[in-house]
Structure formats: C-alpha cells, structure tokens
Design a protein around this motif. Structure first.
Motif, PDB file in Angstrom:
ATOM      1  N   LYS A 122      -6.124  22.548  -0.976  1.00 63.23           N
ATOM      2  CA  LYS A 122      -5.888  22.208   0.426  1.00 63.23           C
ATOM      3  C   LYS A 122      -6.391  20.784   0.677  1.00 63.23           C
ATOM      4  O   LYS A 122      -7.170  20.232  -0.106  1.00 63.23           O
ATOM      5  N   GLN A 123      -5.948  20.199   1.793  1.00 64.45           N
ATOM      6  CA  GLN A 123      -6.309  18.821   2.079  1.00 64.45           C
ATOM      7  C   GLN A 123      -7.817  18.608   2.088  1.00 64.45           C
ATOM      8  O   GLN A 123      -8.322  17.628   1.525  1.00 64.45           O
ATOM      9  N   GLU A 124      -8.558  19.525   2.670  1.00 63.76           N
ATOM     10  CA  GLU A 124     -10.007  19.357   2.772  1.00 63.76           C
ATOM     11  C   GLU A 124     -10.715  19.483   1.422  1.00 63.76           C
ATOM     12  O   GLU A 124     -11.900  19.138   1.285  1.00 63.76           O
ATOM     13  N   GLU A 125      -9.998  19.960   0.421  1.00 61.22           N
ATOM     14  CA  GLU A 125     -10.586  20.084  -0.914  1.00 61.22           C
ATOM     15  C   GLU A 125     -10.346  18.843  -1.768  1.00 61.22           C
ATOM     16  O   GLU A 125     -10.832  18.770  -2.903  1.00 61.22           O
ATOM     17  N   LEU A 126      -9.617  17.889  -1.239  1.00 65.94           N
ATOM     18  CA  LEU A 126      -9.322  16.658  -1.970  1.00 65.94           C
ATOM     19  C   LEU A 126     -10.236  15.533  -1.500  1.00 65.94           C
ATOM     20  O   LEU A 126     -10.486  15.395  -0.298  1.00 65.94           O
ATOM     21  N   SER A 127     -10.714  14.724  -2.437  1.00 59.51           N
ATOM     22  CA  SER A 127     -11.601  13.613  -2.080  1.00 59.51           C
ATOM     23  C   SER A 127     -11.445  12.490  -3.088  1.00 59.51           C
ATOM     24  O   SER A 127     -10.898  12.674  -4.173  1.00 59.51           O
ATOM     25  N   ILE A 128     -11.942  11.311  -2.693  1.00 61.71           N
ATOM     26  CA  ILE A 128     -11.907  10.137  -3.575  1.00 61.71           C
ATOM     27  C   ILE A 128     -13.204  10.068  -4.366  1.00 61.71           C
ATOM     28  O   ILE A 128     -14.292  10.134  -3.802  1.00 61.71           O
ATOM     29  N   VAL A 177      -3.667   6.485 -11.670  1.00 64.87           N
ATOM     30  CA  VAL A 177      -4.856   6.057 -10.915  1.00 64.87           C
ATOM     31  C   VAL A 177      -5.205   7.064  -9.824  1.00 64.87           C
ATOM     32  O   VAL A 177      -6.376   7.279  -9.516  1.00 64.87           O
ATOM     33  N   THR A 178      -4.181   7.695  -9.258  1.00 68.44           N
ATOM     34  CA  THR A 178      -4.447   8.743  -8.265  1.00 68.44           C
ATOM     35  C   THR A 178      -5.062   9.952  -8.945  1.00 68.44           C
ATOM     36  O   THR A 178      -6.002  10.563  -8.420  1.00 68.44           O
ATOM     37  N   GLU A 179      -4.568  10.308 -10.111  1.00 67.02           N
ATOM     38  CA  GLU A 179      -5.153  11.436 -10.851  1.00 67.02           C
ATOM     39  C   GLU A 179      -6.622  11.182 -11.165  1.00 67.02           C
ATOM     40  O   GLU A 179      -7.461  12.088 -11.065  1.00 67.02           O
ATOM     41  N   GLU A 180      -6.934   9.965 -11.538  1.00 69.93           N
ATOM     42  CA  GLU A 180      -8.310   9.661 -11.931  1.00 69.93           C
ATOM     43  C   GLU A 180      -9.298   9.761 -10.775  1.00 69.93           C
ATOM     44  O   GLU A 180     -10.438  10.168 -10.968  1.00 69.93           O
ATOM     45  N   ILE A 181      -8.884   9.395  -9.560  1.00 64.69           N
ATOM     46  CA  ILE A 181      -9.848   9.434  -8.446  1.00 64.69           C
ATOM     47  C   ILE A 181      -9.867  10.780  -7.729  1.00 64.69           C
ATOM     48  O   ILE A 181     -10.766  11.035  -6.925  1.00 64.69           O
ATOM     49  N   THR A 182      -8.885  11.644  -8.015  1.00 63.94           N
ATOM     50  CA  THR A 182      -8.831  12.938  -7.311  1.00 63.94           C
ATOM     51  C   THR A 182      -9.079  14.126  -8.228  1.00 63.94           C
ATOM     52  O   THR A 182      -9.176  15.259  -7.745  1.00 63.94           O
ATOM     53  N   LYS A 183      -9.158  13.887  -9.547  1.00 66.31           N
ATOM     54  CA  LYS A 183      -9.365  14.961 -10.528  1.00 66.31           C
ATOM     55  C   LYS A 183      -8.202  15.935 -10.536  1.00 66.31           C
ATOM     56  O   LYS A 183      -8.371  17.111 -10.820  1.00 66.31           O
ATOM     57  N   VAL A 184      -6.998  15.462 -10.245  1.00 62.96           N
ATOM     58  CA  VAL A 184      -5.812  16.305 -10.159  1.00 62.96           C
ATOM     59  C   VAL A 184      -4.798  15.876 -11.221  1.00 62.96           C
ATOM     60  O   VAL A 184      -4.584  14.686 -11.430  1.00 62.96           O
ATOM     61  N   ASP A 185      -4.184  16.847 -11.885  1.00 58.36           N
ATOM     62  CA  ASP A 185      -3.083  16.585 -12.802  1.00 58.36           C
ATOM     63  C   ASP A 185      -1.786  16.769 -12.014  1.00 58.36           C
ATOM     64  O   ASP A 185      -1.364  17.894 -11.740  1.00 58.36           O
ATOM     65  N   LEU A 186      -1.163  15.675 -11.632  1.00 59.06           N
ATOM     66  CA  LEU A 186       0.027  15.741 -10.781  1.00 59.06           C
ATOM     67  C   LEU A 186       1.218  16.385 -11.483  1.00 59.06           C
ATOM     68  O   LEU A 186       2.061  17.016 -10.831  1.00 59.06           O
ATOM     69  N   ILE A 209       0.864  -1.182   0.000  1.00 64.50           N
ATOM     70  CA  ILE A 209       0.000   0.000   0.000  1.00 64.50           C
ATOM     71  C   ILE A 209       0.900   1.231   0.000  1.00 64.50           C
ATOM     72  O   ILE A 209       1.852   1.308   0.791  1.00 64.50           O
ATOM     73  N   GLU A 210       0.617   2.185  -0.863  1.00 66.52           N
ATOM     74  CA  GLU A 210       1.424   3.399  -0.909  1.00 66.52           C
ATOM     75  C   GLU A 210       0.532   4.629  -0.919  1.00 66.52           C
ATOM     76  O   GLU A 210      -0.624   4.571  -1.360  1.00 66.52           O
ATOM     77  N   VAL A 211       1.069   5.722  -0.410  1.00 65.88           N
ATOM     78  CA  VAL A 211       0.311   6.972  -0.306  1.00 65.88           C
ATOM     79  C   VAL A 211       1.002   8.044  -1.129  1.00 65.88           C
ATOM     80  O   VAL A 211       2.214   8.268  -0.995  1.00 65.88           O
ATOM     81  N   GLN A 212       0.237   8.693  -1.990  1.00 64.49           N
ATOM     82  CA  GLN A 212       0.753   9.820  -2.768  1.00 64.49           C
ATOM     83  C   GLN A 212       0.779  11.068  -1.899  1.00 64.49           C
ATOM     84  O   GLN A 212      -0.239  11.443  -1.317  1.00 64.49           O
ATOM     85  N   VAL A 213       1.956  11.680  -1.786  1.00 61.28           N
ATOM     86  CA  VAL A 213       2.076  12.932  -1.035  1.00 61.28           C
ATOM     87  C   VAL A 213       2.570  14.025  -1.967  1.00 61.28           C
ATOM     88  O   VAL A 213       3.140  13.758  -3.033  1.00 61.28           O
ATOM     89  N   PHE A 214       2.345  15.265  -1.525  1.00 60.57           N
ATOM     90  CA  PHE A 214       2.792  16.407  -2.328  1.00 60.57           C
ATOM     91  C   PHE A 214       3.113  17.557  -1.392  1.00 60.57           C
ATOM     92  O   PHE A 214       2.326  17.887  -0.503  1.00 60.57           O
ATOM     93  N   GLY A 215       4.281  18.158  -1.585  1.00 60.56           N
ATOM     94  CA  GLY A 215       4.693  19.285  -0.760  1.00 60.56           C
ATOM     95  C   GLY A 215       5.093  20.472  -1.614  1.00 60.56           C
ATOM     96  O   GLY A 215       5.320  20.341  -2.826  1.00 60.56           O
ATOM     97  N   ASP A 216       5.182  21.647  -1.002  1.00 63.53           N
ATOM     98  CA  ASP A 216       5.645  22.835  -1.733  1.00 63.53           C
ATOM     99  C   ASP A 216       6.687  23.584  -0.910  1.00 63.53           C
ATOM    100  O   ASP A 216       7.013  23.196   0.221  1.00 63.53           O
ATOM    101  N   HIS A 256      -1.790  14.852   1.244  1.00 67.13           N
ATOM    102  CA  HIS A 256      -1.793  13.512   0.655  1.00 67.13           C
ATOM    103  C   HIS A 256      -2.940  13.431  -0.334  1.00 67.13           C
ATOM    104  O   HIS A 256      -3.923  14.177  -0.239  1.00 67.13           O
ATOM    105  N   LEU A 257      -2.799  12.541  -1.312  1.00 74.88           N
ATOM    106  CA  LEU A 257      -3.859  12.312  -2.297  1.00 74.88           C
ATOM    107  C   LEU A 257      -4.321  10.858  -2.221  1.00 74.88           C
ATOM    108  O   LEU A 257      -4.559  10.194  -3.226  1.00 74.88           O
TER     109      LEU A 257
END
Length: 660
Positions: free
Chosen positions: A329-335, A304-313, A209-216, A223-224
C-alpha cells in the motif's frame, strides 16, 4: 500465477526480466533475430525461438511472429520490455485476442496516452497541471501562429505523435514561426505518418522529473516517488537518479498525487511513468511543474526506483498481470537513500557520439557485486544491508547488461552496453562512487562514453543538483574531447614495451637504458598515434609498476599495449604510425564505424571539392555522410552501395589538387 513467460525483447531488459522470472519460478522463452543468435538473453532463457532477420522491422517488430512463438512454446504471457512493441496498443490487443496474458497496461490506456494532444486534454480534465499552450483541432498555420503569439516566445512546436526528440522545434521569434512549423510538420509526417502538432510555452530552466506509478485490476494505484532525468543529450536520457535533488516534501506530495490522478484517469494497470517538465528557475515548486507525457511501460531507468524503494518492479508486473493486487500500500512505501544510473553506450564521443560496433574483445566493469542484482534496505543507525535476490552481501554497484566479453555489439539495435547503477546513503556518496565506476570501465576495441560520463558526473553544476536538460548541450563538446594518457601510465607502458624488446637485457632497446638502472632516462613512444617523450622514474622498474595496474588496466592488440585511464583506452607502441602503416594519409576516407554503405556519389577519376559528399554509411539507425577533405580527384574507391564495411577501413582516396 503465470507459469511460462515469453519476453518480446532483447539485450539487457530481456536479461533483467528473465532474472526475476527465474526467482519466481516462472519458465522463460526468449526470441531472437539472426544477429542475436548467440546473445546473452538467448542463452539465459529456458527456451529460445528464432523470429527472423537482423533488422528489427523483420523480427522484433513483427507481432505475428512473436505471438506465434508464444503459442509454439506454450507460453501463457508476453512481457514486451521497453521499446519495440511495448507501447503498441494494436499488438497488446492482438496478444489478448490470442488468449495470452499481456504484461502491461490495457490497450485503451496505451491509446489514451499515445497522442500528446489527447493526453494533455485528458490530464487537464483530471486536474493534472499541464504546460501552458495550445492543443486544439484547428491546425491551420494562421491559427497556430495566432496561438503562438498569444503564448509568447520562445514557444515549442511538438508533433502530437512524436517521441525521441523528433518533430520538435523551438521558435525564438514570431518571424521564424511559419518556417519552423513547416519543417516540424514535414519531419512528423515522415517519422510518424501524422503531421499534427501542439504548441507549448518554452520552459527556460527545464528539469525533467518523472514519477513511477503502478496500478492493478482491483482499482488500486500507488506511486513509487520521483526520478530526475535532466541530464540528456539530444532529448535522450544519459544519467538518471532518485529521488530528485532539491525536491521538498510538500512539492513531492503534490507532484506524486497528480501522477496518481493521471494514472487513475485512464484506469491504469501495471508499471507506468508520468513525465513532467519543471521550470526550475526558482527551484522545484509544485506550481511550476507541468505534465509532459505518460510512458505506458517499464522505463529504462526503473532500477533507481527499485533501489530506493526495495521493490522489484518486474515482479510486481508479473503479479499484477496474473490478477493479484499491488503487493504494498502507499503508506508502506518510502524512500531509502539515493540511487543513480548511467547508461554506458558503445559510441565515440570524440567523433560526435558515432555508434561503435563490433566484438567486445575486452570488457571489464569495476564491481564488487556478487550477483547481477542486489537491493538495499536502510537500517536505523546501521547503514545499508542487502535485501537479497541471490546475493550474500550488500553491494554498492548494480550492473544491468545484455552482453559479456566476446559478445558482438550489433549495428541493428540500440548500442547500450550496460546500465551502471549505484546506491548509497546519500547523493554525494552515490555520485562519487558512480564517477569512479565510470572511470574504471575497460572496453576494447569498441569505443564507449565511459570517460564522458565520469567527467559529466564531476561537473560542479551537477554536483550541486542544479543542471537543466540543456546542460549537456552547453558543455558536452568540451567533455567529449579525449584526455591524454597520464605520465605514470605512459612510463609504465614504456617500461613494459622495452623490457619485452630485449627481455634478457632488461633493456630499453635503441636508447640503451636498462630497467634496473638507478638514474632518470627517457625515450619516445607513440600514444594513440602521437609521438611522446616519456621519462622513467629513477628507480627499479618492478618496484614502481603496480602488478594490479599491469594486469587489470592493460590488454594486447597486435603487439601494442592498450591502457585504460579515466574510462578511455589508449594504444601505446614503440613504432611510428608511419613505419607501421597504421595510419592512412590525409586523403584517405576512413570508415568511422562499422556499417552499411547506402549511397556512393562518386566514381574513380571524379573531381571533387572540399566538403562534397562522397558516400553515406548507415549504422544503428543513423546515417553518416563522408565528405571530401579538400579539392582533389578520387584516385581509389573500394566502397560500393549495399556493402558492409568495418571501422577504420579505407573506403576511398582523394588526391589533392596541385597548386604548382
């Protein structure tokens, strides 16, 4: 914002990055080796620079050439993709020192997570759960054996600098530990120039199991959500999906929070993946999921992460590298829904997954995708609609590829043809659709793992979401065996071949049967070199041969028919292989793949014994020994060290010993 970007990579990931850059108005520069002079990524970019010979060590892995290409073309930034130099901290620093923008994490972050033992210590300090084990400085065999005994068997020995399954040994009993340790350290030294190891408790029901993370650069980390990558063959991922089946909300929340802590512990910027190993013997539980490693780059399975989050990584990567904050923001991300990806490789499962290289004379992937990239948004009570990047309508299939019909699959690089990604409202629908897509793959003469993927996706344990990383190893041999051509397709092929044999008569040739005869008739054909008696339907040929099947599932090859069924190609002919000369006798040593002969151990006239190595072929970083089929004498030898050979070429002939 970056105005011109150089992609320090090739193939599908280079094409993927170019696509997003174009949407953002960013000019792109491709780099290419001799083997890639006509590649799709080269033609897709605004500019392209030649960087050297075909071997990656002389082109894609030479950082100085890549930086020089960026300077030459006026590129402001370099995106490394994945693989090659993407996790090379020295290269990242060299890019920065050259005054260019590095589209990736800080070199210090890459270094911090590059060695498994140091990374585990750092994660432990950050409160991230790690697998029980030993990662101390004392590397003496005595101390390591003592620690292994304390951990309890089975135990896993891992090279601290390892990757890709190299430098790993499972030890089941105390008496096997020291010999396994010696072997592991020897392999680690040869592969990574570092023979230090760590020890981990062997997980008996492991899921990856892996988790997609993103920082700036502003201190934000999100996380996504997670991906499940448990379907692996020899530690290489085959199928990935998001979200992970059986993942409860509480477990997800704890796991993703741990991943964010891990990223913050190294001041992470850009896209990264925190990989965990889960003991799934009692389902997915937060207290049984442990940190394994961090990949400091974009992952192959990011779609697959892009497809469930509507995000272009990739867009996020370019924006963050330009100094912008993370767009959401984190609260704006969903599956939203479920996505699953299969890696379509140029390899032959029936021959031990040997790489298959050469020209893609025929390539057809079943798709109703209007453009190469479509995202999805779930509408309450309304299903999915397209969130478009150039598409006019939603599509269930996304194809990521760096080749097209007519392209060459080179022996120098990873043999991936495409990533096939399906999105749907739920897992059942996504898996079913992907199995269908894999079963409709048509590739010739290159062999692929399409049929293997389709069958794998229909296995009951996988459908139930209960597979572990050991699953393919347990069932893979059975799924790799070729399936026979269905009777209907064989009959269709027979009708076509014999109609062409006597087109004016509508005849079946020597048997005297006519296609418009209203009675059952049979004839012999050869399918994949094997004789087969086929019965034609008791009806007129044109009425039962569907035109779509004829045009879409059939190609020509030197007068024979190639039919595709369930992802596998089948050669059909009226001629006996013995008559056509298409099949060498049992003593012929045939090249199983195109490649380079790196060693020849015999000469004409030599006596050999069954199983004795005759020569070694190298292709796609893989060595394959060719051995004598029986005791005998080498009567012919056409291979020479350093020579390039094509698939199915006769390299030598061994005459058996006479026992008269």
């Amino acid at each position: 914002m970056i105005s011109k970007l150089l992609i320090a990579n090739r193939g599908e990931i280079a094409c993927r990055i170019i696509r997003t850059a174009r949407e953002m108005g960013i000019a792109t520069v491709a780099v290419y080796s001799d083997a890639d002079a006509k590649a799709l990524h080269v033609r897709s970019a605004d500019e392209a620079v030649h960087i050297g010979p075909s071997p990656a060590a002389e082109s894609y892995l030479v950082g100085e050439k890549i930086i020089a290409a960026a300077k030459q073309t006026g590129a402001e930034a370099i995106h490394p993709g994945y693989g090659f130099l993407s996790e090379n901290a020295g290269f990242a620093q060299a890019v920065i020192d050259a005054g260019l923008i590095w589209v990736g994490p800080k070199p210090s972050s890459i270094e911090a997570m590059g060695l498994k033992d140091a990374a585990k210590k750092l994660m432990r300090e950050a409160g991230v759960p790690v697998t029980p084990g030993y990662d101390g400085d004392d590397q003496s065999p005595e101390r390591l054996k003592q620690e292994a005994d304390a951990i309890g068997y089975p135990v896993l020995i891992k090279a601290v600098a390892g990757g890709g399954g190299k430098g790993m040994r499972k030890v089941d009993a105390p008496e096997d530990f020291l010999s396994s340790l010696e072997s592991c350290k020897r392999e680690a030294k040869a592969s990574f120039s570092n023979d230090e190891v760590l020890l981990e408790k062997w997980i008996t029901s492991p899921r990856h199991i892996e988790v997609q993370v993103f920082g700036d650069s502003h201190g934000n980390v999100v996380h996504l959500f997670e991906r499940d990558c448990s379907l692996q063959r020899r530690h290489q991922k085959v199928i990935e999906e998001a979200p992970a089946p059986g993942m409860g909300e509480d477990t997800r929340e704890q796991l993703c929070a741990a991943a964010v802590r891990a990223a913050k512990a190294v001041g992470y910027e850009g896209a990264g993946t925190i990989e965990f190993i889960a003991d799934a013997s009692e389902g997915l539980r937060a207290d049984r999921i442990f940190f394994m490693e961090m990949n400091t780059r974009l992952q192959v399975e990011h779609p697959v992460t892009e497809e469930i989050t509507k995000v272009d990584l990739v867009e996020w990567q370019l924006r963050v590298a330009s100094g912008e904050p993370i767009p959401l923001k984190q609260e704006e991300l969903s599956i939203n829904g479920h996505a699953i990806e299969a890696r379509l490789y140029a390899e032959d499962p029936a021959k031990g997954f040997l790489p298959s290289t050469g020209r893609l004379d025929h390539l057809h992937l079943d798709t109703d995708l209007p453009t190469p990239f479509a995202m999805f948004r779930y509408i309450e009570n309304g299903g999915f609609e397209g969130l478009e990047f150039g598409a006019e309508a939603p599509a269930p299939l996304r194809i990521e590829t760096g080749v097209e019909q007519g392209s060459e699959v080179s022996p120098y690089y990873d043999p991936m043809i495409a990533k096939l990604v399906v999105s749907a409202i739920d897992r059942v629908a996504a898996v079913k659709r992907l199995a269908e897509v894999c079963g409709k793959v048509e590739v010739w003469p290159i062999r692929t793992n399409a049929a293997f993927l389709s069958r794998l996706l229909q296995e009951e344990p996988f459908l139930a979401g209960e597979v572990t990383t050991a699953f393919i190893g347990e069932v893979g041999d059975n799924l790799a065996q070729p399936l026979s051509l269905p009777d209907d397709d064989a009959a269709m092929a027979l009708g076509l071949l014999q109609r062409e044999a006597e087109p004016d008569q509508g005849s079946l040739g020597p048997q005297g049967f006519r296609l418009n005869a209203a009675r059952r008739n049979s004839a012999t054909i050869f399918v994949d070199g094997i004789a087969r008696d086929v019965v034609l339907p008791d009806t007129n040929f044109p009425s039962w041969a569907h035109s779509k099947t004829i045009t879409d599932n059939l190609v020509r090859d030197t007068g024979d028919l190639i039919l595709f069924a369930a992802g596998s190609p089948h050669r059909v002919t009226l001629r006996s292989p013995a008559d056509s000369g298409a099949q060498a006798h049992d003593g012929a040593i045939i090249a199983p793949m195109p490649g380079k002969v790196i060693a020849v151990d015999v000469a004409e006239g030599d006596s050999v014994t069954a199983g004795q190595r005759l020569m070694v072929l190298e292709a796609m970083k893989m060595e394959h020994a060719l051995t004598a089929p029986f005791d005998g004498t080498v009567t012919e030898l056409s291979a020479e060290t350093g020579g390039q050979v094509q698939v199915e070429a006769v390299l030598a002939v061994v005459e058996p010993v006479s026992h008269e």
